[in-house]
Design an enzyme around this catalytic site. Structure first.
Site, mmCIF file in Angstrom:
data_model
loop_
_atom_site.group_PDB
_atom_site.id
_atom_site.type_symbol
_atom_site.label_atom_id
_atom_site.label_comp_id
_atom_site.label_asym_id
_atom_site.label_seq_id
_atom_site.Cartn_x
_atom_site.Cartn_y
_atom_site.Cartn_z
ATOM 1 N N ASP A 64 0.849 -1.200 0.000
ATOM 2 C CA ASP A 64 0.000 0.000 0.000
ATOM 3 C C ASP A 64 0.886 1.251 0.000
ATOM 4 O OD1 ASP A 64 -2.359 1.485 2.346
ATOM 5 O OD2 ASP A 64 -2.021 1.836 0.217
ATOM 6 N N ASP A 67 2.441 1.693 -3.937
ATOM 7 C CA ASP A 67 1.654 2.195 -5.080
ATOM 8 C C ASP A 67 1.782 3.721 -5.203
ATOM 9 O OD1 ASP A 67 -1.655 1.634 -3.503
ATOM 10 O OD2 ASP A 67 0.095 2.775 -2.853
ATOM 11 N N ASP A 89 -8.278 0.430 0.921
ATOM 12 C CA ASP A 89 -7.913 0.385 2.349
ATOM 13 C C ASP A 89 -9.121 0.008 3.190
ATOM 14 O OD1 ASP A 89 -5.636 3.252 2.332
ATOM 15 O OD2 ASP A 89 -5.383 1.179 1.713
HETATM 16 C C1 LIG Z 1 6.958 -5.865 -0.884
HETATM 17 C C2 LIG Z 1 7.278 -5.663 0.590
HETATM 18 C C3 LIG Z 1 7.886 -6.950 1.183
HETATM 19 C C4 LIG Z 1 8.193 -4.446 0.763
HETATM 20 C C5 LIG Z 1 8.581 -4.220 2.237
HETATM 21 C C6 LIG Z 1 9.076 -2.769 2.448
HETATM 22 C C7 LIG Z 1 9.147 -2.421 3.936
HETATM 23 C C8 LIG Z 1 10.277 -3.162 4.648
HETATM 24 C C9 LIG Z 1 9.293 -0.886 4.110
HETATM 25 C C10 LIG Z 1 8.651 -0.364 5.391
HETATM 26 C C11 LIG Z 1 7.248 -0.912 5.592
HETATM 27 C C12 LIG Z 1 6.194 0.165 5.852
HETATM 28 C C13 LIG Z 1 6.174 1.286 4.836
HETATM 29 C C14 LIG Z 1 4.834 -0.523 5.843
HETATM 30 C C15 LIG Z 1 4.288 -0.571 7.193
HETATM 31 C C16 LIG Z 1 3.216 0.520 7.345
HETATM 32 C C17 LIG Z 1 1.846 -0.138 7.442
HETATM 33 C C18 LIG Z 1 1.800 -1.101 8.616
HETATM 34 C C19 LIG Z 1 0.754 0.901 7.615
HETATM 35 C C20 LIG Z 1 0.071 1.266 6.345
HETATM 36 O O1 LIG Z 1 0.834 2.289 5.793
HETATM 37 C C21 LIG Z 1 0.212 2.803 4.668
HETATM 38 C C22 LIG Z 1 1.290 3.412 3.870
HETATM 39 C C23 LIG Z 1 0.750 3.935 2.554
HETATM 40 O O2 LIG Z 1 -0.302 4.868 2.866
HETATM 41 P P1 LIG Z 1 -1.103 5.497 1.625
HETATM 42 O O3 LIG Z 1 -1.616 4.429 0.733
HETATM 43 O O4 LIG Z 1 -2.093 6.481 2.187
HETATM 44 O O5 LIG Z 1 0.017 6.364 0.926
HETATM 45 P P2 LIG Z 1 0.638 6.257 -0.520
HETATM 46 O O6 LIG Z 1 0.209 5.044 -1.252
HETATM 47 O O7 LIG Z 1 2.122 6.482 -0.375
HETATM 48 O O8 LIG Z 1 0.050 7.573 -1.258
HETATM 49 C C24 LIG Z 1 -1.304 7.621 -1.611
HETATM 50 C C25 LIG Z 1 -1.351 8.613 -2.757
HETATM 51 O O9 LIG Z 1 -0.574 8.115 -3.854
HETATM 52 C C26 LIG Z 1 -1.243 8.359 -5.068
HETATM 53 N N1 LIG Z 1 -1.693 7.089 -5.700
HETATM 54 C C27 LIG Z 1 -1.775 5.940 -4.964
HETATM 55 C C28 LIG Z 1 -2.170 4.782 -5.584
HETATM 56 C C29 LIG Z 1 -2.523 4.808 -6.957
HETATM 57 N N2 LIG Z 1 -2.902 3.684 -7.576
HETATM 58 N N3 LIG Z 1 -2.448 5.968 -7.669
HETATM 59 C C30 LIG Z 1 -2.047 7.124 -7.054
HETATM 60 O O10 LIG Z 1 -1.997 8.199 -7.699
HETATM 61 C C31 LIG Z 1 -2.426 9.242 -4.726
HETATM 62 O O11 LIG Z 1 -2.014 10.599 -4.713
HETATM 63 C C32 LIG Z 1 -2.736 8.793 -3.291
HETATM 64 O O12 LIG Z 1 -3.434 9.787 -2.541
HETATM 65 O O13 LIG Z 1 1.925 4.430 4.632
HETATM 66 C C33 LIG Z 1 3.336 4.409 4.423
HETATM 67 C C34 LIG Z 1 4.031 5.209 5.480
HETATM 68 C C35 LIG Z 1 3.935 4.531 6.829
HETATM 69 C C36 LIG Z 1 2.856 5.180 7.667
HETATM 70 C C37 LIG Z 1 5.271 4.634 7.530
HETATM 71 C C38 LIG Z 1 5.279 3.716 8.743
HETATM 72 C C39 LIG Z 1 6.683 3.563 9.275
HETATM 73 C C40 LIG Z 1 6.723 2.416 10.287
HETATM 74 C C41 LIG Z 1 7.443 2.848 11.519
HETATM 75 C C42 LIG Z 1 7.367 1.202 9.604
HETATM 76 C C43 LIG Z 1 7.434 0.009 10.532
HETATM 77 C C44 LIG Z 1 7.187 -1.260 9.736
HETATM 78 C C45 LIG Z 1 7.862 -2.477 10.414
HETATM 79 C C46 LIG Z 1 8.477 -3.354 9.342
HETATM 80 C C47 LIG Z 1 6.821 -3.159 11.301
HETATM 81 C C48 LIG Z 1 7.191 -4.595 11.730
HETATM 82 C C49 LIG Z 1 6.543 -5.028 13.037
HETATM 83 C C50 LIG Z 1 5.078 -5.345 12.968
HETATM 84 C C51 LIG Z 1 4.812 -6.661 12.250
HETATM 85 C C52 LIG Z 1 4.567 -5.398 14.389
HETATM 86 O O1 LIG Z 2 -5.648 6.827 8.750
HETATM 87 P P1 LIG Z 2 -7.095 6.755 8.345
HETATM 88 O O2 LIG Z 2 -7.712 8.122 8.186
HETATM 89 O O3 LIG Z 2 -7.928 5.812 9.181
HETATM 90 O O4 LIG Z 2 -7.120 6.096 6.869
HETATM 91 C C1 LIG Z 2 -6.519 6.794 5.807
HETATM 92 C C2 LIG Z 2 -7.607 7.381 4.947
HETATM 93 O O5 LIG Z 2 -8.256 8.389 5.690
HETATM 94 C C3 LIG Z 2 -7.020 8.006 3.685
HETATM 95 O O6 LIG Z 2 -8.076 8.402 2.843
HETATM 96 C C4 LIG Z 2 -6.165 6.997 2.929
HETATM 97 O O7 LIG Z 2 -5.587 7.612 1.790
HETATM 98 C C5 LIG Z 2 -5.063 6.460 3.819
HETATM 99 O O8 LIG Z 2 -4.323 5.492 3.090
HETATM 100 C C6 LIG Z 2 -5.659 5.802 5.061
HETATM 101 O O9 LIG Z 2 -6.458 4.714 4.646
HETATM 102 MG MG LIG Z 3 -3.629 3.395 1.209
HETATM 103 MG MG LIG Z 4 -1.093 3.413 -1.086
#
Ligand SMILES: CC(C)CCC[C@@H](C)CCC[C@@H](C)CCC[C@@H](C)CCOC[C@@H](COP(=O)(O)OP(=O)(O)OC[C@H]1O[C@@H](n2ccc(N)nc2=O)[C@H](O)[C@@H]1O)OCC[C@H](C)CCC[C@H](C)CCC[C@H](C)CCCC(C)C
Ligand SMILES: O=P([O-])([O-])O[C@@H]1[C@@H](O)[C@H](O)[C@@H](O)[C@H](O)[C@@H]1O
Ligand SMILES: [Mg+2]
Ligand SMILES: [Mg+2]
Length: 189
Positions: A64, A67, A89
């Protein structure tokens, strides 16, 4: 809260998506694959395999993050992609809790309350931003926090999943009121 670490993982995510960009993979394809993997995680909860489910869900959640990274890196961000990302989501969040309830890993009534809280948190942000609040990514249990808490308790074993659900439920409902207050502050006439 965790979204502030987005920049910290950006480099890792961009390194992962670079070959995907070269291969011409579209962001929406990644979004769809991420949903499929998250749905597999939900099914594993139903099968009462919470540890494996947590790992699969982490991969789905990481995808997620991929993308949007791919979209921004290739200049292919789109309004429909943003809609699809957020919508998938919700499907993923609902499916996971549904799998947990159907798998009898938590009380279905309390799981439903967690479901309500999680959906309300996300709905409030969408509705407030539509009304002109500006980005309303506030509160102690945004989606990243909810997922990580659920994964952590699931990794501990089947008997701990319910505590993850209930803790996420309490934190989600606190976030509901945090966002309600933030929306009032920003939208009051
Ligand atoms: C293939 C895998 C094996 C690769 C692994 C890579 C990892 C090692 C890297 C780190 C992992 C971490 C990023 C994932 C954990 C976070 C997760 C639990 C929570 C969900 O996070 C969501 C994530 C993405 O959020 P969004 O979808 O809102 O954001 P984007 O997609 O970036 O942007 C949306 C935006 O893009 C455009 N768009 C999208 C799609 C599309 N089709 N077209 C588009 O145009 C459009 O503009 C959309 O509006 O959030 C990522 C950031 C995250 C919050 C950072 C968290 C950091 C955290 C401390 C990492 C700890 C993870 C650790 C490994 C946990 C392990 C322990 C656990 C098991 C207890
Ligand atoms: O953090 P949250 O507000 O519950 O949920 C978020 C949504 O509000 C937002 O629209 C989406 O782009 C994020 O990926 C996440 O799903
Ligand atoms: Mg998302
Ligand atoms: Mg995403």
């Amino acid at each position: 809260m965790l979204n502030r670490y987005r920049e910290n993982v950006k480099g890792y995510l961009e390194a992962i998506v670079k070959p995907l960009a070269k291969a011409g993979v579209t962001p929406n394809t990644i979004t769809f694959i991420g949903l499929l993997i998250s749905l597999l995680g939900a099914y594993l909860f139903y099968l009462q395999r919470p540890r494996l489910a947590a790992v699969i869900l982490l991969i789905g959640s990481a995808i997620d993050a991929l993308d949007g990274t791919l979209a921004r890196m290739t200049g292919k961000t789109s309004r429909f992609g943003a809609f699809l990302d957020s919508t998938f989501d919700r499907i993923s969040d609902g499916a996971v809790l549904f799998g947990i309830a159907l798998g009898n890993l938590a009380d279905w009534r309390l799981t439903f309350l967690t479901f309500m809280g999680a959906y309300l948190v996300s709905y409030e942000r969408c509705r407030a931003e539509l009304a002109g609040s500006g980005t309303l990514a506030v509160g102690i249990a945004e989606r990243a926090e909810r997922l990580l808490i659920l994964m952590a308790f699931s990794l501990a074993g089947a008997e701990y999943v319910k505590w993850g659900v209930y803790i996420v439920g309490v934190l989600a409902w606190i976030t509901v009121f945090q966002r309600m207050w933030a929306a009032y502050q920003r939208l009051k006439e």
